[in-house]
Design an enzyme around this catalytic site. Structure first.
Site, PDB file in Angstrom:
ATOM      1  N   ASP A 259       0.955  -1.181   0.127  1.00  0.00           N
ATOM      2  CA  ASP A 259       0.125  -0.079  -0.100  1.00  0.00           C
ATOM      3  C   ASP A 259       0.944   1.138  -0.050  1.00  0.00           C
ATOM      4  OD1 ASP A 259      -2.183   1.574   0.067  1.00  0.00           O
ATOM      5  OD2 ASP A 259      -3.248   0.840   1.554  1.00  0.00           O
TER       6      ASP A 259
HETATM    7  C1  NOJ Z   1      -4.182   3.901   0.268  1.00  0.00           C
HETATM    8  C2  NOJ Z   1      -5.064   3.063   0.450  1.00  0.00           C
HETATM    9  O1  NOJ Z   1      -5.004   2.328   1.607  1.00  0.00           O
HETATM   10  C3  NOJ Z   1      -5.225   1.955  -0.678  1.00  0.00           C
HETATM   11  O2  NOJ Z   1      -6.793   1.284  -0.420  1.00  0.00           O
HETATM   12  C4  NOJ Z   1      -5.321   2.695  -2.238  1.00  0.00           C
HETATM   13  O3  NOJ Z   1      -5.710   1.720  -3.124  1.00  0.00           O
HETATM   14  C5  NOJ Z   1      -4.039   3.501  -2.160  1.00  0.00           C
HETATM   15  N1  NOJ Z   1      -4.037   4.504  -1.322  1.00  0.00           N
HETATM   16  C6  NOJ Z   1      -3.856   3.971  -3.724  1.00  0.00           C
HETATM   17  O4  NOJ Z   1      -4.805   5.298  -3.530  1.00  0.00           O
END
Ligand code: NOJ
Length: 714
Positions: A259
């Site tokens: 993430d």
């Molecule tokens: C952080 C989030 O936790 C995740 O779910 C998301 O896909 C990513 N950012 C990308 O935007």
């Protein structure tokens, strides 16, 4: 390009090139055409221009025009011309926005989830998206957590079922899926986003990993790791989770992506001392791609040269990313020319709007109704509340959705009635507002009407990432508004918006009816109008329990029994039993609950046998009758309880459900089959198997349904 050629390509790429290929950056860095430096929460980036134009992937880049520009510019500047794979958060629609996933789960309709995801994918892929960071299948039991809106609720079976439907839908519409967040992210302590999780192996496998295991049956192209610590170890360093279970036990061979900056967050977690250590640990634990931080680019080549990370590991990581690009045909079509015109035609086309309308209607849950609903078109209504005329009812993660393209409740009702209605805002939507100055105007407006429809609850930005709440009651000023409206002497219909279950204990006392509409998306206002006026009959059932008070969180139906359970749900009279001295144990509205404009009655439920042989099955016949005066849909639910086992089993578990639509007076018998597979769980020996013994069977319209029969597995 064939896989042999991927091997050839790998040979041509330098170590630095490979480290770049396995890094994902923000598309703005390419647009800006410069070296990139970004510090923020997580001390992310230090990239040269060559790094930027060598990165394997970008995220959240915009629309078809942006995509074309970025791909073209990247290919012009990049030395090795390996095409970019472009990813975006297409969570519940691209430009046409469907209800938030938790709302969709309340439809108990996997085909509908699949259809919405397909439509989202059609719009998104025409706009240049290759991969969506969806579905999110994190089991969530704590309504304080802001991200409960993104998943499918508190039940592992539903998360698995709808997660699979989403992957199929995205693929059918031309998008690859990234299933997230692996794992246990939804178990964050106290519902605070990004917070610690601590789970036994049994709890993890039985509840938090089940949906992932299930989803892998659809071969999703990517899996995203989560931000949290699990049992003291950051997930991106968790070899048990990533290597033993995901790669070895489940044989997952797709791309594992971190993430956002989670790789370098291992420093803040107090686990890795510096970025170099972050890179080493994540690479050795099967994290193929680093999102939005640059530990791999900065340190992997050095780590390989020092012998701390085998070159073969980096090759493997890069290979997976290149294989993904191959699978998505990016080598044949490197600039993935998107037709801006086609993209514009698809977005918000009538077919997509129609599905947005239908899915919103199917996701609403009627929580209370004294008989005031459905409204009659000749009744004079007053529409009040901070969300009555609000256009942004998209919910968090609305991608390219626009508030000005949404139908507000006021617009929906006025269109249906073909006339203007009385309207007053009543109060601010702010959670902490104490400004009561405009309540009086709402009361004045209410007095002119026969029925009041009050649109209250959460705004789109009150749930989602980093939007946890400590108090999930309706804001005080909104409760005051409802009370004053009631005092005006008119029945109050509460239409409640929310990205999570909220505490509605006070509202229940005030309102004559409660319709929970979640964050309904583009066609929300039309769907609400159709439902209020009975053009459609509500049929949603809760995919998450609604607590009576915040102190009950987490409250969920499939809990264990204590050694001292209460025999009745009461406050007093049962000393030394498990519960509270100031609150009941039961939720206000349980999992699976939802009313209809018609009335369903369950007949005598029968089991085909009292004994199940190994490999055999039991049929459960559930007679259902629509005893009301109009057609309606019911979700018939089947639960079981394994009474005694090597690891205690929950008081009940959903095993199957069937959605049935019956005309007034019609009856039907729904037949469920229970097989040995339905009885399996991770026992004390760690094996996934069904243990001999007694099982209770319950069937009905919500998770409170009574025991209908018992059988014994031999
Ligand atoms: C952080 C989030 O936790 C995740 O779910 C998301 O896909 C990513 N950012 C990308 O935007």
């Amino acid at each position: 390009m064939k896989s042999v050629q991927i091997e050839d390509l790998l040979k041509k790429l330098s170590l630095q090139d490979k480290a770049r290929q396995i890094t994902q950056i923000n598309a703005d860095f390419i647009k800006a055409d410069v070296k990139a430096e970004a510090t923020g929460v997580s001390d992310g980036f230090y990239l040269t221009k060559d790094d930027v134009f060598g990165c394997g992937s970008v995220l959240n880049f915009g629309d078809a025009r942006d995509a074309e520009y970025i791909r073209k510019k990247y290919l012009e500047v990049s030395e090795n011309k390996v095409p970019l794979v472009m990813m975006q958060d297409v969570i519940h629609g691209y430009r046409t926005i469907f209800p938030v996933p938790l709302a969709l789960a309340c439809s108990f309709d996997a085909d509908l989830v699949e259809e919405c995801c397909k439509m989202s994918a059609v719009e998104a892929s025409l706009n240049g998206v290759d991969v969506t960071f969806s579905p999110m299948i994190n089991l969530s039991r704590d309504a304080r957590w802001g991200r409960v809106m993104e998943g499918y609720g508190e039940d592992p079976y539903l998360n698995g079922l709808f997660g699979r439907a989403a992957v199929r839908g995205y693929r059918a519409g031309g998008l690859a899926s990234c299933v997230k967040h692996y794992a246990a992210y939804g178990a964050a302590e106290a519902g605070k986003d990004y917070n610690t999780t601590d789970l036994s192996e049994h709890n993890l496998r039985e509840y938090y990993l089940r949906a992932f295991e299930e989803c892998l049956k659809e071969n999703p192209e990517l899996i995203m790791t989560s931000f949290n610590l699990l049992n003291g170890v950051p997930v991106n360093a968790d070899s048990h989770l990533l290597v033993d279970i995901l790669r070895k036990e489940w044989n997952y061979n797709g791309v594992v992506i971190s993430d956002y900056a989670a790789v370098v967050e291992m420093i803040k977690h107090g686990y890795a001392e510096n970025k170099k250590e972050c890179a080493r640990v994540a690479a050795l634990n099967a994290v193929d791609m680093e999102m939005m931080s640059s530990a791999y680019i900065e340190f992997l080549p050095e780590l390989v040269e020092e012998g701390a990370v085998p070159a073969s590991v980096v090759d493997e990581m890069a290979k997976r990313v290149l294989e993904l690009k191959q699978k998505l045909n990016l080598f044949e079509n490197p600039d993935n020319a998107t037709s801006v015109q086609k993209a514009e035609e698809a977005c918000l086309c009538p077919e997509h709007r129609e599905i947005a309308l239908r899915s919103a209607e199917k996701s609403f849950v009627l929580l209370e109704n004294s008989g005031v609903l459905p409204l009659k078109e000749w009744q004079k209504i007053a529409l009040v509340g901070p969300l009555a005329a609000e256009k942004n009812i998209l919910g968090a993660w609305a991608c390219a959705g626009r508030a000005d393209e949404c139908v507000s409740v006021k617009e929906g009702v006025e269109k249906l009635l073909g006339a203007k209605v009385l309207y007053s805002k009543g109060c601010s939507v702010d959670l902490l507002s104490d400004d009561e100055s405009i309540i009086a105007d709402a009361v004045k407006t209410a007095k002119k009407a026969e029925v009041v429809v009050a649109c209250v609850g959460e705004h789109s930005y009150h749930s989602g990432e980093s939007a946890s709440r400590a108090d999930i009651c309706l804001p005080k000023v909104q409760v005051k508004l409802l009370k004053e409206l009631k005092k005006a002497g008119k029945p109050v219909v509460a239409v409640i918006f929310g990205g999570r279950p909220q505490v509605l204990t006070e509202v229940k006392e005030i309102a004559a009816a409660i319709l929970y509409v979640w964050q309904p998306g583009t066609e929300g206002g039309s769907a609400i109008a159709e439902t209020l006026y009975g053009k459609v009959c509500p049929e949603g059932k809760l995919a998450m329990s609604f607590p009576r008070s915040v102190g009950q969180c987490p409250v969920y139906y499939n809990h264990f029994s204590s050694g001292r359970p209460k025999s009745k749900d009461e406050l007093h009279g049962q000393a030394y039993t498990c519960g509270y001295i100031d609150e009941l144990n039961s939720p206000l509205y349980p999992f699976g609950y939802g009313l209809s404009y018609t009335r369903f009655e369950y007949g005598d439920i029968k089991l085909s046998s009292a004994v199940m042989e190994r490999g055999g099955k039991i049929c459960v016949s559930v007679p259902l009758k629509n005893c009301g005066s109009r057609a309606g849909g019911e979700v018939v639910q089947l639960y079981i309880r394994d009474k005694f086992a090597s690891c205690a089993r929950p008081v009940r578990e959903l095993k199957a459900f069937r959605k049935v639509t019956l005309a007034a007076g019609e009856q039907k018998t729904v037949v469920f089959e229970i097989t040995e597979d339905d009885l399996k769980f991770y026992g004390a020996n760690g094996k996934f198997a069904a243990e001999a013994g007694e099982f209770e069977v319950m069937a009905g319209g919500d998770s409170r349904c009574a025991v209908a029969g018992v059988f014994r597995l031999l």
